[in-house]
Design a protein around this motif. Sequence first.
Motif, mmCIF file in Angstrom:
data_model
loop_
_atom_site.group_PDB
_atom_site.id
_atom_site.type_symbol
_atom_site.label_atom_id
_atom_site.label_comp_id
_atom_site.label_asym_id
_atom_site.label_seq_id
_atom_site.Cartn_x
_atom_site.Cartn_y
_atom_site.Cartn_z
ATOM 1 N N ALA A 152 -14.402 -12.245 -34.330
ATOM 2 C CA ALA A 152 -13.887 -10.878 -34.335
ATOM 3 C C ALA A 152 -13.339 -10.507 -32.959
ATOM 4 O O ALA A 152 -12.278 -9.872 -32.846
ATOM 5 N N ASN A 153 -14.045 -10.899 -31.902
ATOM 6 C CA ASN A 153 -13.548 -10.651 -30.548
ATOM 7 C C ASN A 153 -12.234 -11.377 -30.300
ATOM 8 O O ASN A 153 -11.313 -10.850 -29.661
ATOM 9 N N LEU A 154 -12.147 -12.595 -30.798
ATOM 10 C CA LEU A 154 -10.947 -13.397 -30.593
ATOM 11 C C LEU A 154 -9.740 -12.774 -31.289
ATOM 12 O O LEU A 154 -8.632 -12.719 -30.722
ATOM 13 N N LEU A 155 -9.923 -12.298 -32.516
ATOM 14 C CA LEU A 155 -8.811 -11.675 -33.234
ATOM 15 C C LEU A 155 -8.334 -10.413 -32.519
ATOM 16 O O LEU A 155 -7.131 -10.115 -32.477
ATOM 17 N N THR A 156 -9.285 -9.670 -31.952
ATOM 18 C CA THR A 156 -8.896 -8.484 -31.186
ATOM 19 C C THR A 156 -8.056 -8.870 -29.983
ATOM 20 O O THR A 156 -7.019 -8.245 -29.690
ATOM 21 N N ALA A 157 -8.506 -9.894 -29.242
ATOM 22 C CA ALA A 157 -7.757 -10.340 -28.061
ATOM 23 C C ALA A 157 -6.362 -10.829 -28.448
ATOM 24 O O ALA A 157 -5.373 -10.537 -27.761
ATOM 25 N N SER A 158 -6.265 -11.573 -29.561
ATOM 26 C CA SER A 158 -4.961 -12.078 -30.001
ATOM 27 C C SER A 158 -4.034 -10.937 -30.391
ATOM 28 O O SER A 158 -2.845 -10.917 -30.018
ATOM 29 N N ALA A 159 -4.571 -9.965 -31.138
ATOM 30 C CA ALA A 159 -3.742 -8.840 -31.563
ATOM 31 C C ALA A 159 -3.258 -8.029 -30.368
ATOM 32 O O ALA A 159 -2.094 -7.607 -30.304
ATOM 33 N N LEU A 160 -4.134 -7.821 -29.400
ATOM 34 C CA LEU A 160 -3.747 -7.060 -28.221
ATOM 35 C C LEU A 160 -2.707 -7.819 -27.399
ATOM 36 O O LEU A 160 -1.754 -7.232 -26.869
ATOM 37 N N GLY A 161 -2.878 -9.140 -27.294
ATOM 38 C CA GLY A 161 -1.900 -9.934 -26.562
ATOM 39 C C GLY A 161 -0.535 -9.898 -27.211
ATOM 40 O O GLY A 161 0.496 -9.762 -26.523
ATOM 41 N N LEU A 162 -0.484 -9.991 -28.524
ATOM 42 C CA LEU A 162 0.803 -9.916 -29.217
ATOM 43 C C LEU A 162 1.435 -8.542 -29.032
ATOM 44 O O LEU A 162 2.656 -8.412 -28.863
ATOM 45 N N LEU A 181 -9.095 -17.039 -21.953
ATOM 46 C CA LEU A 181 -10.242 -16.147 -22.134
ATOM 47 C C LEU A 181 -11.338 -16.827 -22.941
ATOM 48 O O LEU A 181 -12.529 -16.687 -22.641
ATOM 49 N N VAL A 182 -10.928 -17.570 -23.959
ATOM 50 C CA VAL A 182 -11.902 -18.295 -24.780
ATOM 51 C C VAL A 182 -12.655 -19.314 -23.941
ATOM 52 O O VAL A 182 -13.889 -19.403 -23.989
ATOM 53 N N ILE A 183 -11.919 -20.116 -23.165
ATOM 54 C CA ILE A 183 -12.555 -21.162 -22.367
ATOM 55 C C ILE A 183 -13.531 -20.552 -21.356
ATOM 56 O O ILE A 183 -14.666 -21.034 -21.192
ATOM 57 N N LEU A 184 -13.116 -19.480 -20.691
ATOM 58 C CA LEU A 184 -14.007 -18.842 -19.717
ATOM 59 C C LEU A 184 -15.264 -18.299 -20.395
ATOM 60 O O LEU A 184 -16.385 -18.476 -19.903
ATOM 61 N N GLY A 185 -15.097 -17.629 -21.539
ATOM 62 C CA GLY A 185 -16.255 -17.083 -22.240
ATOM 63 C C GLY A 185 -17.188 -18.156 -22.750
ATOM 64 O O GLY A 185 -18.417 -18.064 -22.605
ATOM 65 N N VAL A 186 -16.631 -19.209 -23.345
ATOM 66 C CA VAL A 186 -17.452 -20.287 -23.898
ATOM 67 C C VAL A 186 -18.198 -21.029 -22.791
ATOM 68 O O VAL A 186 -19.404 -21.304 -22.899
ATOM 69 N N LEU A 187 -17.500 -21.354 -21.710
ATOM 70 C CA LEU A 187 -18.150 -22.073 -20.610
ATOM 71 C C LEU A 187 -19.226 -21.217 -19.946
ATOM 72 O O LEU A 187 -20.323 -21.717 -19.637
ATOM 73 N N ALA A 188 -18.930 -19.928 -19.726
ATOM 74 C CA ALA A 188 -19.928 -19.064 -19.099
ATOM 75 C C ALA A 188 -21.158 -18.911 -19.993
ATOM 76 O O ALA A 188 -22.304 -19.007 -19.526
ATOM 77 N N GLY A 189 -20.943 -18.679 -21.288
ATOM 78 C CA GLY A 189 -22.067 -18.540 -22.205
ATOM 79 C C GLY A 189 -22.887 -19.807 -22.313
ATOM 80 O O GLY A 189 -24.127 -19.769 -22.347
ATOM 81 N N THR A 190 -22.218 -20.954 -22.362
ATOM 82 C CA THR A 190 -22.933 -22.234 -22.445
ATOM 83 C C THR A 190 -23.756 -22.480 -21.192
ATOM 84 O O THR A 190 -24.910 -22.931 -21.266
ATOM 85 N N VAL A 244 -13.986 -11.901 -22.609
ATOM 86 C CA VAL A 244 -14.771 -13.014 -22.066
ATOM 87 C C VAL A 244 -16.260 -12.760 -22.274
ATOM 88 O O VAL A 244 -17.005 -13.640 -22.724
ATOM 89 N N PHE A 245 -16.704 -11.548 -21.957
ATOM 90 C CA PHE A 245 -18.116 -11.219 -22.103
ATOM 91 C C PHE A 245 -18.532 -11.244 -23.570
ATOM 92 O O PHE A 245 -19.618 -11.718 -23.920
#
Length: 754
Positions: free
Chosen positions: A639-649, A680-689, A413-414
């Motif tokens: 790059a962060n997103l691909l890491t999160a996806s790989a870890l989730g799988l 995680l994407v939605i939380l990160g994007v909304l917080a950053g925006t 998220v961060f």
Amino acid sequence: MRHAGSRWVRADLRARRGQAVLTVLAVAGIVAALITAATLLEEGTNPWRSLFSQTDGAHVWIHTQEVPQAVRLREIDGVTQVAGPYRSAPVSVVQDGKKEPAALRALPAAAPEVAHPVVAEGRWLDQGQLDGVVVERSFARELGLRLGAPVTVTALSGARHTLYVRGIADTAEQGFYPEWTPGLAWVLPDLLDRIEPALGRSEYVTGLRLTDPEATQVVSQRVVVMLEDKLQRVYTWRQVRAAMELDNRLLGTLLALFGVVGLVAAALALANAAGGRVLGQLRDLATLKSMGFTRAQVAGLLVVEHGALGLVGVALGTVAGVAVIAVVLGPSAIAPAPVLLIVAGTALVVLAAVGLPAWRGGRTPPIPAAPSAPPRGHLSRLARLALLVRLPPALVLGTRDAFTRRVPAFMTVFGLAVPMMMITIGLGVWSTLDNFQRNPAQVGQHAALHVRPGKLESASAERLAKADRGVATVYQGADVNALAPGQARSVRVRAIGNSAQPYPFPVVEGRMYAQPGEAVAGQGLLDLLRAKIGDRVRLTVGDSPLIVRIVGRTVEPDLDGEVLSVGLDSLAAKDTVPPEFYALVLKDGADAGEVRTRLLAVSGEGLDVQRVVNPAERLTVIRVLVVALIFVLSLIGLANLLTASALGLRDHALDLAVLKAMGLTPRQLMATLVTGTGLLVILGVLAGTAVGASVVTGLIDLQGHTSGVGAGIGRPPSATTLVLAVLVAVGAALAVALIPARRAARAQVPVTAR
């Protein structure tokens, strides 16, 4: 053992080529931005510094009506050498249908020891070519002049003379044209006497070189006392240096902000990727430990694998940054020290970012059944809420999976919030430029054209301007230089209109002046005089005092904000009669180019009509910069997103097999996986925006304040822009997350932990 470790590293990198390429490109973009920023920030000062050294420049420049006594000036404490005095006459340079103001400076054929221009092209003045002229480089570039080109100059008497460009030179005497006017050109004294024989139409310029540059103010004050009413204006090396900074400093500051924050985001992406790979490689690491690898060797392999990606990005970014600087500013602008410092600092950040996950990987116990399963047995609050509102089972499972590992979830998220925050700030910069472009009056550009009488009488020029069908209002105007109290230097006083019908300067604090003796000022002038709204200040225009009360602060993009704006009725008649120029406000829908063409035609090319340049036009390159940086920041987020996806799988591979056995369709499995990553994407994007939108105006206003333009210029992105940015970011992220989720959901063989 070394060969086994290298084969393992190569195999792992080949297995995740896409993520590796994204990491390299992201780091390369950040390093290129940092190198460009450092060079622009350094180059903002270096043009003056290097030119001052090459020309043995003067620290103080004095303009007087009569020839000053150089001997008396040399006797002032701290003065080591005197340049001049040189006679200077105002002319207009006619080139390609344009008339530009210029000052012809008389210099001898033998270049002086102090403040001698440095010839960049061609050669210096020669007695064998009396019609030769050497033109200052930025002035020549603005007019498109080349060596040997003819130049037509018009004296104040109206007489025209044709000169030929014999050289193009650099000087530390004044800033770059057109930010610093008039343009500068040098001729032999005999030629200047022929062009302007009347001594009353000229002035004398003298330069003082000091032992201590910091003693400029003290020396300037003594000059003011010594010359008294003979003095017209004084400026110092500090003003010239500030003028030479131009927009490079703004670009450098913006790049530095994006680069530093982007480096933090890239470090987070590297740390997240390294941590995710360690969690996914626990069995491999355990196997290496059982083969005899020590903790240090395992940690070293991980540092080499993940650090190599960052270091390759550093190398590529260095090459790209140096290449950009070489193309834009020239090879001489490349400063080795800042480049090496950035390379070393970025490399250390990269190694530090991967060091902690590598250390954790080195502590993996050497047993085949190394635990790699995520924590189980609890539901997050968000998952419980999903159950309460009766969301479909797939979404509930995905909500649960998003926060299975809380620390990696927070890092994801961060890591997405930081790039999104900077993207929002970039959109705010874009919005501010758009506002300048659409509303030039908000940066003092209410008038679209400035008309000078040229060969006509002032009354005739005003009559022709008012008669044009595209002109709504005509304001009489004059620009004069005034000596600032206690500063012993000149500032610009701009008088347009009168107190009863003032020119609509963009007042953002206080109020507009309403009577003679009132004025509004730019932030730079307020800082210079250490004044605030409500204070009275005393300036000297020529030999006339100008005492005004500052009643407001304006947005002032010119001259670092060191401008005082008043009505014509606040100045002495000798400075305003006849008016120096006329500011033309056009009717809605009128085209400035068409109005200018008509005025030139009706006056028989007698008028000098110039279009007012909007500051936003000089900053167009910032839009390109914002797009490039958004692209780099998007790579970091991806790059962060691909890491999160790989870890989730990895974490939920066994769950997928169980869910398939329970009868969930591939589409439901995809929804489960995408929901986990998407939250995680939605939380990160909304917080950053949200953070970016809340700080962007303040950051832009802070830059405006420190640069002298003044606060009040920042504009946040529109709500529509923010919504679109969020939708695009979330949509793109979900589309990327959908690819591995679809592959895993449609796999025929159940995925098991390795």
